[in-house]
Design a protein around this motif. Sequence first.
Motif, mmCIF file in Angstrom:
data_model
loop_
_atom_site.group_PDB
_atom_site.id
_atom_site.type_symbol
_atom_site.label_atom_id
_atom_site.label_comp_id
_atom_site.label_asym_id
_atom_site.label_seq_id
_atom_site.Cartn_x
_atom_site.Cartn_y
_atom_site.Cartn_z
ATOM 1 N N GLY A 1 -3.091 2.090 7.085
ATOM 2 C CA GLY A 1 -4.262 2.715 6.482
ATOM 3 C C GLY A 1 -4.989 3.581 7.497
ATOM 4 O O GLY A 1 -4.558 3.743 8.639
ATOM 5 N N ARG A 2 -6.105 4.131 7.083
ATOM 6 C CA ARG A 2 -6.870 5.004 7.974
ATOM 7 C C ARG A 2 -7.627 4.177 9.015
ATOM 8 O O ARG A 2 -8.252 3.167 8.681
ATOM 9 N N GLU B 1 0.625 4.040 1.703
ATOM 10 C CA GLU B 1 0.910 4.567 3.045
ATOM 11 C C GLU B 1 1.994 3.754 3.754
ATOM 12 O O GLU B 1 2.831 4.302 4.473
ATOM 13 N N HIS B 2 1.980 2.420 3.533
ATOM 14 C CA HIS B 2 3.021 1.612 4.168
ATOM 15 C C HIS B 2 4.363 1.802 3.480
ATOM 16 O O HIS B 2 5.407 1.840 4.137
ATOM 17 N N THR C 1 -10.194 4.388 12.700
ATOM 18 C CA THR C 1 -11.164 5.207 13.428
ATOM 19 C C THR C 1 -11.275 4.704 14.850
ATOM 20 O O THR C 1 -11.309 3.493 15.084
ATOM 21 N N SER D 1 2.005 5.174 15.124
ATOM 22 C CA SER D 1 0.562 5.425 15.048
ATOM 23 C C SER D 1 0.016 6.010 16.345
ATOM 24 O O SER D 1 -0.958 6.777 16.324
ATOM 25 N N GLU E 1 -10.507 9.985 13.226
ATOM 26 C CA GLU E 1 -9.873 9.269 12.126
ATOM 27 C C GLU E 1 -8.395 9.643 12.059
ATOM 28 O O GLU E 1 -8.038 10.814 12.186
ATOM 29 N N VAL E 2 -7.548 8.624 11.872
ATOM 30 C CA VAL E 2 -6.096 8.835 11.860
ATOM 31 C C VAL E 2 -5.490 8.031 10.717
ATOM 32 O O VAL E 2 -5.816 6.852 10.538
ATOM 33 N N ASP E 3 -4.593 8.647 9.963
ATOM 34 C CA ASP E 3 -3.865 7.936 8.923
ATOM 35 C C ASP E 3 -2.642 7.259 9.529
ATOM 36 O O ASP E 3 -1.838 7.909 10.215
ATOM 37 N N THR E 4 -2.497 5.961 9.297
ATOM 38 C CA THR E 4 -1.399 5.174 9.850
ATOM 39 C C THR E 4 -0.749 4.350 8.735
ATOM 40 O O THR E 4 -1.292 4.262 7.635
ATOM 41 N N THR F 1 0.831 -1.201 0.000
ATOM 42 C CA THR F 1 0.000 0.000 0.000
ATOM 43 C C THR F 1 0.866 1.252 0.000
ATOM 44 O O THR F 1 1.980 1.245 0.551
ATOM 45 N N SER G 1 -1.873 9.449 16.467
ATOM 46 C CA SER G 1 -3.221 9.493 17.034
ATOM 47 C C SER G 1 -3.340 10.616 18.052
ATOM 48 O O SER G 1 -4.330 11.368 18.064
#
Length: 400
Positions: free
Chosen positions: A346-347, A287-288, A349, A312, A340-343, A285, A316
């Motif tokens: 992935g996103r 983001e990773h 909640t 993360s 919601e947090v992008d990590t 992905t 957060s």
Amino acid sequence: MNFRYSVLYAAIVAVTGSVGMAHAADTIKIGEINSYKAQAAFLEPYKKGMEMALEQVNAGGGIMGRKLELITRDDNANPGDAVRVAEELISREKVDVLMGTFLSNTGLAVTDFAKQKKFFFLAAEPLSDKIVWQSGNRYTFRLRPSTYMQVAMLVPEAVKMKKKRWAVVYPNYEYGQSSVATFKKLMKEQQPDVEFVGEQAPALGKIDAGAVTQALVDAKPDGIFNALFAADLAKFVREGSTRGLFKDRAVVSLLSGEPEYLDPLKDEAPAGWVVTGYPWQTIATPEHKAFLDTYQKKYGTHPRLGSVVGYSAVMSMAAGIKKANSTDSEKLADAFKGLEVDTPMGRITYRAQDHQSTMGAYVGALAVKDGKGVMENAVYKDGAKFMPSDAEVKAVRAAD
């Protein structure tokens, strides 16, 4: 003389106090509690992940115009020490929020402390369901997928194996106990004819691997559910392999695909086990990939799952403070509901019902390649799909 000293002392206190207040105004202090000495394999990468996130947030101007600052303390893997250092972080260091813990028992201790003090706490790593259910409270949120969620990811794989007689092995404290309870419950629901024919529960870090392995051999199970990790896992794998415990026998195992525990096994990794874990090599992905590239460039090594959790957790906390526009515990508790947090996964909640994040985990089979243990055919399981229903949560969690 006594009077002069008293006046001088008062002046020093006044000056240093004002300096401390100015410093506090310039930074947002995150008080981080963890078992750094006892669980170094996970928590050294975790600390690197936190530091990387901290640098990124601060390079972008911080939050509310203030830089984030980490103040860490070791809890010695002891619930009493965890509460003591939490109190110290608040009273002496004047931290704005609390974060961290690794073991479920220390996490639960700080969860209760947060409730009593009405102070915000983000439980980054401990997996006990109680943190967000029976002991859940307004001020505590949890990042990693719980024991319930990860076991629920493994149970469909166990059912596919069509094995009737199962044995279980786990560390005898909250994490292990709740893992096994959930495995038994979900297996009974999905495979009513299942039987549990053996149970071994050694104390954490004190496994007699020979005795445990022989007891499981004698039970003659068709399959084994394992929740051991760290040094206990390595001893169990080596002794079990020597005694033929895993030969022609199905095994499903929590956490065993995490590099922290898989890497030390090298070519002794038990091929064929179905596990939860983190196959960093094959996650494609965007983001990773961004996280992996930055981490490897900064540290010269690959990330572990602890790296993802530490990163993360800080992200957060930054997102929650930004949304609340405050470090006030009441405002943060409101802001984290639905946050919601992008990590790197992935996103995610933080759902309002029980303050559990939707972060998931990878499920795959262990194999040995080039002398190293790896996860094959790993699939990401979205945590949101493995949470209990609102009605189930309401039955076990007190209202905030």
